[in-house]
Motif scaffolding. Sequence first.
Motif, PDB file in Angstrom:
ATOM      1  N   SER A 144       0.836  -1.212   0.000  1.00  0.00           N
ATOM      2  CA  SER A 144       0.000   0.000   0.000  1.00  0.00           C
ATOM      3  C   SER A 144       0.863   1.251   0.000  1.00  0.00           C
ATOM      4  O   SER A 144       0.567   2.226  -0.696  1.00  0.00           O
ATOM      5  N   HIS A 145       1.948   1.219   0.764  1.00  0.00           N
ATOM      6  CA  HIS A 145       2.843   2.381   0.803  1.00  0.00           C
ATOM      7  C   HIS A 145       3.479   2.626  -0.562  1.00  0.00           C
ATOM      8  O   HIS A 145       3.540   3.773  -1.037  1.00  0.00           O
ATOM      9  N   LEU A 146       3.950   1.536  -1.209  1.00  0.00           N
ATOM     10  CA  LEU A 146       4.574   1.684  -2.527  1.00  0.00           C
ATOM     11  C   LEU A 146       3.583   2.208  -3.560  1.00  0.00           C
ATOM     12  O   LEU A 146       3.946   3.006  -4.427  1.00  0.00           O
ATOM     13  N   ALA A 147       2.339   1.754  -3.462  1.00  0.00           N
ATOM     14  CA  ALA A 147       1.318   2.158  -4.434  1.00  0.00           C
ATOM     15  C   ALA A 147       0.738   3.537  -4.132  1.00  0.00           C
ATOM     16  O   ALA A 147      -0.047   4.056  -4.925  1.00  0.00           O
ATOM     17  N   GLY A 148       1.113   4.115  -2.984  1.00  0.00           N
ATOM     18  CA  GLY A 148       0.565   5.423  -2.624  1.00  0.00           C
ATOM     19  C   GLY A 148      -0.819   5.352  -2.010  1.00  0.00           C
ATOM     20  O   GLY A 148      -1.508   6.370  -1.923  1.00  0.00           O
ATOM     21  N   TRP A 149      -1.237   4.171  -1.588  1.00  0.00           N
ATOM     22  CA  TRP A 149      -2.538   4.007  -0.943  1.00  0.00           C
ATOM     23  C   TRP A 149      -2.410   4.284   0.549  1.00  0.00           C
ATOM     24  O   TRP A 149      -1.304   4.245   1.101  1.00  0.00           O
ATOM     25  N   PRO A 150      -3.498   4.533   1.229  1.00  0.00           N
ATOM     26  CA  PRO A 150      -3.416   4.799   2.673  1.00  0.00           C
ATOM     27  C   PRO A 150      -2.995   3.547   3.445  1.00  0.00           C
ATOM     28  O   PRO A 150      -3.387   2.422   3.114  1.00  0.00           O
ATOM     29  N   THR A 151      -2.175   3.758   4.469  1.00  0.00           N
ATOM     30  CA  THR A 151      -1.740   2.658   5.335  1.00  0.00           C
ATOM     31  C   THR A 151      -2.351   2.779   6.733  1.00  0.00           C
ATOM     32  O   THR A 151      -2.033   1.962   7.606  1.00  0.00           O
ATOM     33  N   PHE A 152      -3.195   3.787   6.937  1.00  0.00           N
ATOM     34  CA  PHE A 152      -3.969   3.947   8.174  1.00  0.00           C
ATOM     35  C   PHE A 152      -3.081   3.988   9.424  1.00  0.00           C
ATOM     36  O   PHE A 152      -3.426   3.443  10.467  1.00  0.00           O
ATOM     37  N   GLY A 153      -1.909   4.595   9.275  1.00  0.00           N
ATOM     38  CA  GLY A 153      -1.014   4.751  10.420  1.00  0.00           C
ATOM     39  C   GLY A 153      -0.317   3.483  10.872  1.00  0.00           C
ATOM     40  O   GLY A 153       0.243   3.450  11.969  1.00  0.00           O
ATOM     41  N   LEU A 154      -0.328   2.439  10.039  1.00  0.00           N
ATOM     42  CA  LEU A 154       0.245   1.149  10.440  1.00  0.00           C
ATOM     43  C   LEU A 154       1.694   0.958   9.988  1.00  0.00           C
ATOM     44  O   LEU A 154       2.290  -0.083  10.287  1.00  0.00           O
ATOM     45  N   ARG A 155       2.260   1.944   9.293  1.00  0.00           N
ATOM     46  CA  ARG A 155       3.639   1.796   8.814  1.00  0.00           C
ATOM     47  C   ARG A 155       4.637   1.474   9.922  1.00  0.00           C
ATOM     48  O   ARG A 155       5.550   0.668   9.720  1.00  0.00           O
ATOM     49  N   PRO A 156       4.527   2.067  11.126  1.00  0.00           N
ATOM     50  CA  PRO A 156       5.485   1.728  12.181  1.00  0.00           C
ATOM     51  C   PRO A 156       5.451   0.257  12.599  1.00  0.00           C
ATOM     52  O   PRO A 156       6.399  -0.240  13.193  1.00  0.00           O
ATOM     53  N   LEU A 157       4.353  -0.450  12.282  1.00  0.00           N
ATOM     54  CA  LEU A 157       4.249  -1.871  12.635  1.00  0.00           C
ATOM     55  C   LEU A 157       4.731  -2.787  11.517  1.00  0.00           C
ATOM     56  O   LEU A 157       4.793  -4.007  11.703  1.00  0.00           O
ATOM     57  N   GLN A 158       5.059  -2.204  10.371  1.00  0.00           N
ATOM     58  CA  GLN A 158       5.418  -3.004   9.203  1.00  0.00           C
ATOM     59  C   GLN A 158       6.565  -3.954   9.501  1.00  0.00           C
ATOM     60  O   GLN A 158       6.480  -5.166   9.255  1.00  0.00           O
ATOM     61  N   GLN A 159       7.673  -3.434  10.050  1.00  0.00           N
ATOM     62  CA  GLN A 159       8.837  -4.277  10.307  1.00  0.00           C
ATOM     63  C   GLN A 159       8.608  -5.238  11.472  1.00  0.00           C
ATOM     64  O   GLN A 159       9.214  -6.308  11.529  1.00  0.00           O
ATOM     65  N   THR A 160       7.721  -4.876  12.390  1.00  0.00           N
ATOM     66  CA  THR A 160       7.383  -5.785  13.483  1.00  0.00           C
ATOM     67  C   THR A 160       6.682  -7.026  12.931  1.00  0.00           C
ATOM     68  O   THR A 160       6.995  -8.157  13.316  1.00  0.00           O
TER      69      THR A 160
END
Length: 201
Positions: free
Chosen positions: A80-96
């Motif tokens: 979603s981040h690569l496509a420019g779509w909303p990630t709803f504030g979940l990016r900080p949990l991506q690597q977790t």
Amino acid sequence: KWLWPAMLAFALTGPLSRFSHGYFAQWWARPDVLTIASLDYFGIGGLFAFAVHRGMALASPGLRVISIACLAAYLAIFGSHLAGWPTFGLRPLQQTFLSIALCGFIAAGSVGFPGLAGRWLEHATLQRIGQLSYGIYLFHNLAPMVTGKILPFLWHPAFESGIPALLRVVVFAAVTWGLTLASWRWIERPMQEIRSRIPPR
């Protein structure tokens, strides 16, 4: 008795610091690369090892389900981040999520993969790359700097794109592999031989 709570605290510190990225950015140019932002990798790995030590089977179906779910969550957030779509504030949990998914992959690798995948992973070439993987990790950032001192023309803007850029990557990869083989031959293997001669206490 405080071991697993301490590791849990480590696991939570990573995403919490990434949630606070904006706050830390006023003091650091890249707060995402600070050690504190990576503590969940260590904490989650520690909790995984702790669970195995306490009797969790590496072939646990529950671990497999959790790992697959976390891999799907990682791919959804990253995609979603690569496509420019909303990630709803979940990016900080991506690597977790990725860390948890990799625990499942490590468990599966420890048990062994059946069929064609297992035979492919046991191929001598892949085993050799795995044996030298630490050196590749260690030298892949050093190789461009060393190469740039010896062959400074590789940093010319003409090598920024197209076939010249591919050539530069090939040269960097070759230097990385050369440094890795040298490290294995003259540093790592001799140290392993010394360690093997030390009697256990």
